[in-house]
Structures are given as structure tokens and as C-alpha cells.
Design a protein around this motif. Structure first.
Motif, short mmCIF file in Angstrom:
data_model
loop_
_atom_site.label_atom_id
_atom_site.label_comp_id
_atom_site.label_asym_id
_atom_site.label_seq_id
_atom_site.Cartn_x
_atom_site.Cartn_y
_atom_site.Cartn_z
N GLY A 293 -28.48 5.69 -58.68
CA GLY A 293 -28.97 4.64 -57.80
C GLY A 293 -28.53 3.27 -58.26
N THR A 294 -28.26 3.12 -59.58
CA THR A 294 -27.82 1.86 -60.13
C THR A 294 -27.10 2.14 -61.44
OG1 THR A 294 -28.53 -0.41 -60.68
CG2 THR A 294 -29.91 1.39 -61.47
N MET A 295 -26.67 1.07 -62.12
CA MET A 295 -26.08 1.18 -63.45
C MET A 295 -26.91 0.31 -64.39
SD MET A 295 -23.46 3.21 -62.97
CE MET A 295 -22.36 3.05 -64.38
N ASP A 296 -27.23 0.86 -65.56
CA ASP A 296 -28.04 0.11 -66.53
C ASP A 296 -27.23 -0.15 -67.80
OD1 ASP A 296 -30.59 -1.10 -67.17
OD2 ASP A 296 -30.83 0.49 -68.67
N ALA A 297 -25.95 -0.32 -67.64
CA ALA A 297 -25.06 -0.56 -68.78
C ALA A 297 -24.86 -2.06 -68.99
CB ALA A 297 -23.71 0.11 -68.53
N PHE A 298 -24.30 -2.42 -70.16
CA PHE A 298 -23.89 -3.80 -70.38
C PHE A 298 -22.72 -4.13 -69.45
CE2 PHE A 298 -25.69 -2.95 -74.70
CZ PHE A 298 -26.64 -3.96 -74.70
#
Length: 582
Positions: A293-298
Motif C-alpha cells: 500500500g505504501t513504502m516505508d523506506a528511506f
């Protein structure tokens, strides 16, 4: 097109024929796509075909042109470390304290720091102090990880982590203690689980959310305390420099212009993988992309180091892998599979979602063992048709009694066990003070529905006809399994079964995943040196952290809490020490 379908050898043949790595002209990284920025992929809601007209992935673009006449500064150092994340910091600290003149450069304005939630290690002093409950047989965990990977990893690398991680964490623990911070071991593991948990997690204590920034400042000061050593931020690598078949340094862009950095002992590439290189991620991780659903990376993790190594003849691990969690909440009108569009406050980050409550698909049917590792639910839901790559998590008003009994560990822990040894982020009263208010906020935001009956809950989820019948039958089956303390359908442990009888009833509107980082870097040997496809070592350079591959295959064994961060810690420290001793 996937990496496996692209012949790297055919692409690199011309470069190899030149005989000098310095002459190789090849690929550069894609710039990061911020959430909401339209692209071919996000406009269609799915990963587009990323093949270029030449038959190679579009993310394999041309190398940047270097104008040596534009150099504003030349820096001579012993060890150059590229990337101030977990692996880079440990490499730079180790090199500096062992006598090497060390330069650490980072493209962001400050260090990405050391992951605070857990650093995985075996045989640390903290584990030894806990006796039997802190003991891990190194070869047992190595073989467990090898099993998760179907044997398609380097057992030598797994052993390198298992037999050296304790010393690396002990060093870190001592450094933080001297600076007023603490490292705590999570030793309290549940019993009777099908998927075994290991007490590997060493969490950084301190004020949240500033503790990672605090650690970065400690490490910045530590590196700078050694003569000739420094850290430079807002200094992205432009490309690696290779001369006579050996990496000798890198080009970087400083605030005043182009910098040439010469590294006499070696270069450490630790740029953090490529989770925010949208084209590359979509190409290599099509299944994850479709279920995220999203990206939680730097956002800084755009594959810079990996792409620079590919330009020198390195090749990618053939087995894509990532750290992906099951904690993204979307509203009914948001689409799964557009992870680079949905960011910021547009999604719900739901720690609670990793609790093993009932999960059902778009037709109201249960589809997997909810007690499995985080990303297993994404793998299971990926088998569903396009448009149905989400699930509903379902629980009732008795959840505050269920969560302590579930006894999850690592960063899914939201309850402090009375006997202690819980995850360092857990605190007394957490369910009342944090989880419940957040849950009600998600109800208000349209990410969770709440009802007084299961029938009304089904209506709130939009189930009709046969799908509604399926859902209600699944809930009834859930109660039957709880009463029998047995799960003949998927084999979930009895202590992690829950019932659906106490109102109010809750369900997530759309649960899906997100990716924290990619972990399939370039192929390396057991000394962390990148290899060409014919097995030759690319001298003078080392790939650590998420830039080096051969450690995972497909999934992340998260039940060894902090495993990936612990790998970054251990390999960074080992390479830093080794280069200093050259």
C-alpha cells in the motif's frame, strides 16, 4: 521483465572486453519518486513493463559523465565509506578506531543512523547474562535461516553473522553506555510456536523518536575523535573510480561541487539498497509491489551503490528479497499496488496489524495461518486475482485479553509481559494509552470499521450475497476452533486462537503491506567482495548492508528479531576492521 529474464552476461560482454574497469560505461540510478508523483507505473496502479527498447531493464541507464576539470577538491584517505546507515556507521567506526584515516559520506543532510528497534546478534554479553533463556545455538539459527531461503544463500555469510555478531553488539553496547544510552535484550520468547522465535533482538533505549538521531550524533563524534577521520553529509556519491581493474575511490558531489576521493585501502559501499528506486523495485519485486500500500523506506535508498557496482561488472543476486511488513491500512477508495503514490498521512501505520487475529480475503474466506512471519500474508494474498491483494483483519471487544496471550515478539510487541524481557519499546499501559486511542482514530479515519454485531460488521465491510455468507461462516468457524483449542484449517497455535463473541467488533477496511528495505544486493563472496559473473573479485571495494546479496531468498525471517540490522552491524564492523589492518 524480471532480472532473471535479462542476460547480464550479454549486457556486460562489451565492458569485459575492454579489460579495464575504468573504461566501463553502463548504468546509473533512477531518481527517487516521491509519493504522489505521477509515473507510468503509478498512473496505471500497477508495475509497468520496465524493459527498454534495447531489451534491458530501463533502470540500467547510462553512467554519469565526469568532468575532471570541474573538480573543486581532492581528498586522500585510507578508507572511504559510502552511506551513513547502520552498516556504514559500523564500518566507519571500526576503520577509524583501528587506525585508518576514514571518510564517511552521506547523501542526506544527516545520518540515517542505526536501526533502534532491534539489532540481531548471537552470543552477546547480554545474552550470556540471561543464561539458558538467552542462549542460541549458532548453527541452529544458521540452518533455520537456510531453510527459510530454500538453501539458496551463502551459508558462509550466515555463519559470519552468527559467529561475529555478539562481539559487534558488545562494542555498540559499550559505546552507548559511555554516552548515556542503553541497549536492552529481548529474551522472553513464546513457547509452542510452529515458527520458532529466537532471542536475538537488542534494542536501543532512549527517547522516542529522537533516539536514532541521538545515536547518529554519538557515532559522528566517535568517528571524528580519531585523527584525520570525518563525516560529510549532503555529499552524494556520483560514481566509483576504478583504475587498472581495481576500485580506488569515488566521485562525490559536495556543497561546492565535484570531489575526487582517493581511498588507499578500500571503499565500502553501504548506500542502503534500492527501495526508493521505483523502476528497479517494480521490476525485481513485482509481487511485493502489487501487494504494497505504501513504502516505508528511506527516500535516499535509490540503489546508488548497487548501480555503481553493476557498472563495474558486478551482478545482482538472482533471488529478490526485502523486509516487508503487514501493517499498512488503506481506506476503501485507496488502491493497493500504488505504493509510491500513498505516503505521509495518507495511510495508517498499524503496529497492531501484526497481531495474529483472523484475516479474511475480499470474499470473506480465511486464507493463511495468521501466526506466520510478517510477509507471509502478502505472499498468500498475492495468489488472489488482481484487485484483491488486500485482506480484512477481524477482532472483537476482548482484544485486550487476547494480545498478552498471543505473546508476539520483536517490533510487533505491543504488550509488556509481566515476567519482563519484552521488547524494549513495550511499556506498562500500552494497550490503553496508545493502541486503543489509535484504533479509534483509525475508525474515525475510515481505515477500520466497528459494529455491534458481526452481521453489521459484514455490511460495513461491503460484503453482500455469497461473500457475506462466507464471512459469517468464517467467523463461526473461528469460534468453533477457539472452543476446541485446535485449528484444523491452518494449524495456528492454540494460544493464538481468538473468538468473535464480545462486541464491539472491528475489522480493517483494507490491510496490506509495505516495504522497509530491499535486501537483494550484488553477489558477494564470503569476504563481502562483489563478484563478476565469471567469479572474479572486483578488488578494492566491499558491499555491505543492503547493497550485498546472498543472505536471503524471497522472505525475511523476522522471528529472529533485528536480523537484517544485525547483519548490517556485523558485516560493517568486520569490513571496517579488515580494511584498517591492510
Amino acid at each position: 521483465m524480471t532480472e532473471a529474464s535479462f542476460s547480464r552476461r550479454s549486457f556486460l560482454t562489451g565492458a569485459a572486453a575492454l579489460g579495464s574497469l575504468a573504461a566501463v560505461g553502463a548504468m546509473a540510478g533512477c531518481s527517487p519518486k516521491q509519493p504522489g508523483e505521477p509515473t507510468a507505473e503509478t498512473d496505471t496502479g500497477a508495475a509497468a513493463d520496465t524493459a527498454s527498447a534495447e531489451g534491458k531493464p530501463a533502470w540500467l541507464t547510462e553512467a554519469p559523465a565526469i568532468d575532471e576539470g570541474a573538480v573543486v577538491e581532492t581528498v586522500d584517505t585510507d578508507v572511504l565509506v559510502i552511506g551513513a546507515g547502520t552498516a556504514g556507521y559500523f564500518a566507519a567506526c571500526a576503520a577509524a578506531e583501528n587506525g585508518a584515516k576514514t571518510l564517511l559520506i552521506e547523501k542526506s543532510g544527516n545520518g540515517n543512523s542505526v536501526r533502534s528497534s532491534a539489532l540481531g546478534a548471537v552470543n552477546s554479553k547480554l545474552q550470556q547474562a540471561e543464561g539458558e533463556r538467552g542462549f542460541i545455538d549458532p548453527m541452529e539459527i544458521v540452518n533455520d535461516m537456510d531453510r527459510y531461503a530454500n538453501g539458496q544463500v551463502s551459508v558462509g555469510l550466515l555463519k559470519k553473522w552468527a559467529f561475529n555478531s555478539g562481539e559487534a553488539i558488545d562494542w555498540y553496547t559499550d559505546l552507548l553506555t559511555k554516552n548515556g544510552m542503553e541497549v536492552q535484550l529481548e529474551w522472553n520468547m513464546p513457547e509452542g510456536t510452529f515458527y520458532k522465535d529466537f532471542p536475538t533482538g537488542h534494542g536501543t533505549n532512549g527517547e522516542y523518536p529522537t533516539r536514532e538521531a541521538d545515536v547518529a550524533k554519538i557515532m559522528d563524534a566517535y568517528i571524528a575523535s580519531f585523527p584525520g577521520c570525518e563525516v560529510r553529509f549532503s555529499t552524494p556519491m556520483v560514481d566509483l573510480i576504478a583504475e587498472d581493474g581495481r576500485v580506488t575511490g569515488a566521485w562525490a558531489e559536495g556543497p561546492d561541487g565535484l570531489i575526487r576521493i582517493n581511498a588507499a585501502k578500500g571503499v565500502v559501499v553501504a548506500t542502503g539498497g534500492y527501495a526508493f528506486n521505483q523502476e528497479m523495485f517494480a521490476d525485481r519485486h513485482a509481487t511485493r509491489y502489487a501487494c504494497n500500500g505504501t513504502m516505508d523506506a528511506f527516500p535516499s535508498c535509490t540503489g546508488d551503490g548497487i548501480l555503481a557496482l553493476l557498472r563495474l561488472g558486478a551482478y545482482m543476486d538472482e533471488n529478490p528479497s526485502s523486509v516487508s511488513f503487514n501493517r499498512c491500512l488503506l481506506t476503501a477508495d485507496q488502491e493497493v499496488g500504488t505504493p509510491y503514490e500513498i505516503g505521509g498521512d495518507a495511510y495508517g501505520y498499524h503496529f497492531y496489524a501484526s497481531q495474529p487475529f483472523l484475516r479474511v480475503d475480499a470474499h470473506g474466506n480465511r486464507f493463511h495461518n495468521e501466526s506466520a512471519p510478517y510477509d507471509f500474508v502478502q505472499s498468500a494474498i498475492s495468489r488472489k486475482p488482481a484487485g484483491e491483494h488486500f485482506w480484512h483483519q477481524v477482532w472483537d471487544g476482548n482484544w485486550k485479553n487476547d494480545v498478552p496471550r498471543f505473546h508476539t515478539v520483536g517490533c510487533s510487541t505491543i504488550y509488556m509481559q509481566p515476567e519482563g524481557g519484552s521488547d524494549h519499546d513495550a511499556f506498562p499501559g500500552q494497550l490503553d494509552e496508545w493502541i486503543e486511542p489509535e484504533m479509534e482514530q483509525f475508525v474515525a479515519d475510515g481505515r477500520i470499521v466497528k459494529a455491534d454485531t458481526l452481521d453489521a460488521l459484514a455490511d460495513a465491510l461491503g460484503f453482500t450475497g455469497e461473500d457475506k455468507e462466507n464471512f459469517l461462516a468464517t467467523c463461526e468457524r473461528q469460534n468453533e476452533n477457539f472452543d476446541a483449542q485446535s485449528d484444523p484449517d491452518f494449524g495456528k497455535e492454540p494460544f493464538r486462537l481468538s473468538e468473535l463473541r464480545t462486541p464491539p467488533f472491528y475489522a480493517s477496511v483494507k490491510s496490506c503491506g509495505f516495504t522497509l528495505c530491499t535486501t537483494d544486493g550484488v553477489v558477494v563472496n564470503d569476504d563481502l567482495q562483489p563478484l563478476t559473473e565469471d567469479g572474479a573479485v572486483i578488488e578494492g571495494v566491499y558491499a555491505v548492508g543492503n547493497d550485498g546479496g546472498c543472505f536471503y531468498n524471497g522472505t525475511y525471517p523476522n522471528l529472529a528479531a533485528g536480523l537484517n540490522a544485525g547483519k548490517c552491524v556485523t558485516f560493517g564492523r568486520l569490513v571496517g576492521k579488515m580494511l584498517a589492518e591492510k
